[in-house]
Design an enzyme around this catalytic site. Sequence first.
Site, mmCIF file in Angstrom:
data_model
loop_
_atom_site.group_PDB
_atom_site.id
_atom_site.type_symbol
_atom_site.label_atom_id
_atom_site.label_comp_id
_atom_site.label_asym_id
_atom_site.label_seq_id
_atom_site.Cartn_x
_atom_site.Cartn_y
_atom_site.Cartn_z
ATOM 1 N N THR A 1 0.847 -1.200 0.000
ATOM 2 C CA THR A 1 0.000 0.000 0.000
ATOM 3 C C THR A 1 0.875 1.239 0.000
ATOM 4 O OG1 THR A 1 -1.749 -1.156 1.215
ATOM 5 C CG2 THR A 1 -1.798 1.249 1.255
ATOM 6 N N GLN B 1 -6.046 -2.158 -2.423
ATOM 7 C CA GLN B 1 -5.380 -0.918 -2.023
ATOM 8 C C GLN B 1 -4.575 -0.338 -3.186
ATOM 9 O OE1 GLN B 1 -5.209 -3.880 -0.422
ATOM 10 N NE2 GLN B 1 -5.056 -3.633 1.796
ATOM 11 N N GLN C 1 -10.074 2.002 -3.454
ATOM 12 C CA GLN C 1 -9.681 1.703 -2.079
ATOM 13 C C GLN C 1 -8.363 2.417 -1.751
ATOM 14 O OE1 GLN C 1 -9.754 -2.439 -1.008
ATOM 15 N NE2 GLN C 1 -8.724 -2.134 0.942
ATOM 16 N N ASP C 2 -8.350 3.121 -0.614
ATOM 17 C CA ASP C 2 -7.131 3.790 -0.127
ATOM 18 C C ASP C 2 -6.651 4.911 -1.055
ATOM 19 O OD1 ASP C 2 -7.337 1.930 1.855
ATOM 20 O OD2 ASP C 2 -5.352 1.068 1.600
ATOM 21 N N ASP D 1 -12.092 2.865 2.813
ATOM 22 C CA ASP D 1 -10.996 3.479 3.581
ATOM 23 C C ASP D 1 -10.267 4.538 2.742
ATOM 24 O OD1 ASP D 1 -11.699 1.472 5.374
ATOM 25 O OD2 ASP D 1 -10.048 0.167 4.788
ATOM 26 N N ARG E 1 -14.037 3.585 9.947
ATOM 27 C CA ARG E 1 -13.874 2.377 10.750
ATOM 28 C C ARG E 1 -12.468 2.382 11.342
ATOM 29 N NH1 ARG E 1 -12.974 -2.934 7.017
ATOM 30 N NH2 ARG E 1 -11.577 -2.047 5.428
ATOM 31 N N TRP F 1 -9.045 1.452 11.920
ATOM 32 C CA TRP F 1 -7.934 0.677 11.376
ATOM 33 C C TRP F 1 -6.972 0.243 12.480
ATOM 34 C CZ3 TRP F 1 -3.410 3.188 8.248
ATOM 35 C CH2 TRP F 1 -2.606 2.189 7.690
#
Length: 526
Positions: free
Chosen positions: A290, A320, A342-343, A364, A432, A434
């Site tokens: 990531t 990610q 994502q990310d 996220d 959320r 992490w």
Amino acid sequence: MAIKLFFLVLFVSFASLLSPTHSSSNENVLDINGIDSWCSKTPYPETCKYSWSQDQKHSVKIPKQKSDFKKLLLRATMQQALKAQSHNKWLGSKCRNHNELAAWADCLKLYEDTIILLNQTLDPTTKCTDFDAQTWLSTMLTNLETCRAGSMELGVSDFLLPIMSNNVSKLISNTLSISNDSVRPETHRYQEGFPSWLSSGDRKLLQSSSPTPNVVVAQDGSGNFQTIKAALDAAAQRSGSGRFVIYVKRGVYKENLDIEKKLKNIMLVGDGMKYTIITGSRSVGGGSTTFNSATVAVTGDGFIARGITFRNTAGPQNHQAVALRSGADLSVFYRCGFEGYQDTLYVHSQRQFYKECYIYGTVDFIFGNAAVVLQNCLIYARRPMDGQKIAITAQGRTDPNQNTGISIHNSRVMAAADLKPVLSSFKTYLGRPWKEYSRTVFLQCFLDTLVDPAGWLEWSGNFALNTLYYGEYRNFGPAASTGRRVNWRGYRVISSASEASRFTVANFIAGSSWLPSTGVPFTSDL
């Protein structure tokens, strides 16, 4: 060779600080009871005492002041970090495959940045405030956590065990705990109101419609360079570290950029977020960590971007995939776009400010462990893969003494065009947890119908629900009602303006000290 020599000199200089003094006084003798007393104030007393025991041969004085104890903890941390980095370098030649090499390269860079920050914190000529030191210690801990996370992500944690089996993280946590007493960013002002890296001309740069560039990038050959990478290479060759403005003309630039720590005070100016776009497609699905999937990664202090979109096109199926990762202290993004799934936006570490930006993503998609404020931004949830839940934030604070968190102020949370037709098929949450001490607040934001009434999503069972800090203050819009929100111990509806003000530009990132000179408009308080 120069880097090796630097670290060697550094190590010798810190060892000399712990060398015996030529005095017969009993105060130089190591007093175990005194050490126990000091170490008992830390979260890892055994690690603290062990580091003392390793220095018995130096006859280290028992510190009389907390500041002296903090310095000794920092020096012990430096010695352990240098040892870990030595192990890390040795491990490089042992990498057997792409995954081991990718995770190892991340750790090498992250430990090197940590050593630089330790040196910066210890150097008396830096004249850092307590808030600076707390920020840098928080970043060090984040760096080491990122190293661990990358090795686990690629399934090579066993290979990297030699550099992860050390006490550096615990030593940093101990130092953080000693440093955290009543550190208030709003009380720490830089000389003349601005940090040393800002020149008097910086305040005009973002206000000007056409700031005078040092170099121009244009794909059609009308500038100095045709790639942004070539312009950054030129910036690296400049003398000094004054502000260096790179004007990037309209176009789609397919580049992966790493604006390293030594590249300070870089400013990228585009023709607007619709017209100047930097794009890449690295992802965890494609074999990156990531951390290393970012289209643009920046760690050089004082970075500013205006009128540019940072994009990652890997798509939701590749999981990610970061568009921008920032670990640049005192960095500013003004009227920029961040597009991914994502990310998307990795607010990795340090102090950051985002103004009038838009962020697109699915899971996220605003995440990391910086001390960051996003103000007057547009946050768009996109359509994820079937069966996925949308989480806007995933904040990664691992230690209760880190001064980090995500503060979203006076912004708007809405559905992107591809999500609107299928809104009933996907649930969207504000965030959320992490990591164990995840901290996120939404202050005076517009929350559209897409946000689930529960507001927030579990990461895994009961993990972090008691230790996180999630807050909402005077949000409005169709989904702003808090009547059906989660009932976790760490969640709260903030009713006090004084509590909410902890997360403002002035208080959370000490923005009144450094943002005025950038020319970016900002609201310092609620």
